[in-house]
Design a protein around this motif. Structure first.
Motif, PDB file in Angstrom:
ATOM      1  N   THR A  45      28.749  34.896  46.177  1.00 57.31           N
ATOM      2  CA  THR A  45      30.201  36.474  47.067  1.00 57.31           C
ATOM      3  C   THR A  45      29.390  36.812  47.869  1.00 57.31           C
ATOM      4  O   THR A  45      27.675  37.869  47.251  1.00 57.31           O
ATOM      5  N   TRP A  47      29.366  41.241  50.126  1.00 54.32           N
ATOM      6  CA  TRP A  47      29.747  41.877  49.026  1.00 54.32           C
ATOM      7  C   TRP A  47      30.194  43.032  50.693  1.00 54.32           C
ATOM      8  O   TRP A  47      29.290  42.487  51.914  1.00 54.32           O
ATOM      9  N   ASN A  57      34.375  41.889  48.855  1.00 53.38           N
ATOM     10  CA  ASN A  57      33.878  41.400  48.382  1.00 53.38           C
ATOM     11  C   ASN A  57      34.575  39.938  48.488  1.00 53.38           C
ATOM     12  O   ASN A  57      35.876  39.672  48.141  1.00 53.38           O
ATOM     13  N   LEU A  59      34.617  35.862  47.317  1.00 57.11           N
ATOM     14  CA  LEU A  59      33.542  34.430  46.923  1.00 57.11           C
ATOM     15  C   LEU A  59      34.363  33.682  47.018  1.00 57.11           C
ATOM     16  O   LEU A  59      35.080  32.869  47.806  1.00 57.11           O
ATOM     17  N   TYR A 101      41.367  39.795  42.396  1.00 55.37           N
ATOM     18  CA  TYR A 101      41.573  38.683  43.631  1.00 55.37           C
ATOM     19  C   TYR A 101      43.018  38.751  44.275  1.00 55.37           C
ATOM     20  O   TYR A 101      43.750  38.785  43.479  1.00 55.37           O
ATOM     21  N   TYR A 199      27.445  32.643  51.942  1.00 54.21           N
ATOM     22  CA  TYR A 199      27.960  33.425  51.976  1.00 54.21           C
ATOM     23  C   TYR A 199      29.705  32.741  53.289  1.00 54.21           C
ATOM     24  O   TYR A 199      29.236  32.288  54.320  1.00 54.21           O
ATOM     25  N   GLY A 212      25.448  39.699  48.720  1.00 46.72           N
ATOM     26  CA  GLY A 212      25.831  39.446  48.171  1.00 46.72           C
ATOM     27  C   GLY A 212      24.927  39.361  46.448  1.00 46.72           C
ATOM     28  O   GLY A 212      23.724  39.302  46.634  1.00 46.72           O
TER      29      GLY A 212
END
Length: 245
Positions: A45, A47, A57, A59, A101, A199, A212
């Motif tokens: 995840t 940030w 954030n 994912l 989310y 990421y 993250g």
């Protein structure tokens, strides 16, 4: 006679085309990673604001078994709500949050997986994604966290009723320094290992830098329903009506 031949030919084409469009629909059923039906995985995840508990954030998760596999991916849902389900995080104790989310997609690999109906891969648009995360802190640092993930997605290219439902458990393995509290690197990792995905940005571009955190994703249950395509009884009548005198 020519019309009859043309009608028969067009009917054959339409029937074959309709069958081809949906020939690879995923099978309905329920499967569990703990039964060895498919691989568990890992997730990162990224940030948005150096914050473990922040909106923005992003994912990204993928199945993993000694290397990344094609069993599943969860691509780039973004946090839009972080709500404490009790006292907000503090220096000592267990603290639980509901994290919601939006956006993103899932993929399910076809060949080699128990839901395979013939397609190389199935792509689903995420409809709902909620994570319940419990964080443990000691001495003003995060020492661990566990999460319950709940996601649903409709599979593209098939009827709207074709939906995949999944639940799973996340276990925090490490992360960068940041808000609201730093990680305790005596028990958590400070460097993301090769077994965790890159990421991803909000636009779902890989290779983004941190900061993250990263998790193991375990104990997954996947259900698929509603993907069978009903027979279209009107096809023959519709074709004939186009050529009636």
């Amino acid at each position: 006679m020519k019309n009859v031949i043309l009608v028969l030919a067009l009917t054959a084409v339409l029937v074959v085309s309709a069958a081809a469009a949906f020939a690879g629909a995923p099978l309905s059923g329920t499967w569990k990673s703990t039964n060895g039906d498919f691989d568990e995985g890992t997730a990162t995840t990224r940030w948005a604001a150096f914050n473990y508990l922040a909106t923005g954030n992003v994912l990204y998760g993928q199945s993993y078994n000694g290397g990344f596999t094609n069993d599943w991916t969860i691509g780039c849902p973004m946090v839009v709500s972080v709500v404490p389900l009790g006292p907000p995080i503090g220096p000592l104790g267990n603290f639980t949050y509901m994290i919601t989310y939006t956006g993103g997609y899932v993929t399910l690999g076809g060949p080699g997986n128990p839901w395979n109906g013939g397609d190389a891969v199935y792509t689903g648009i995420i409809d709902t994604y909620v994570e319940i995360r419990t964080i443990q802190t000691v001495g003003g640092k995060i020492v661990g966290a566990v999460s319950d993930h709940n996601v649903s997605a409709h599979i593209t290219g098939y009827p709207e009723s074709c939906v995949a439902w999944a639940i799973g458990n996340g276990v925090l393995r490490g992360g960068n320094a940041g808000l609201p509290l730093n990680m305790d690197y005596g028990v958590l990792q400070s460097v993301k290992g090769a077994g965790y995905p890159d990421y991803h940005t909000v636009a779902c571009a890989p290779g983004a830098g941190g900061p993250g955190h990263w998790d193991d994703i375990r104990d997954l249950t996947l259900s698929i329903t509603g993907c069978a395509v009903p027979t279209q009884q009107s096809t023959w009548g519709n074709v004939k009506s186009m050529y009636r005198r």
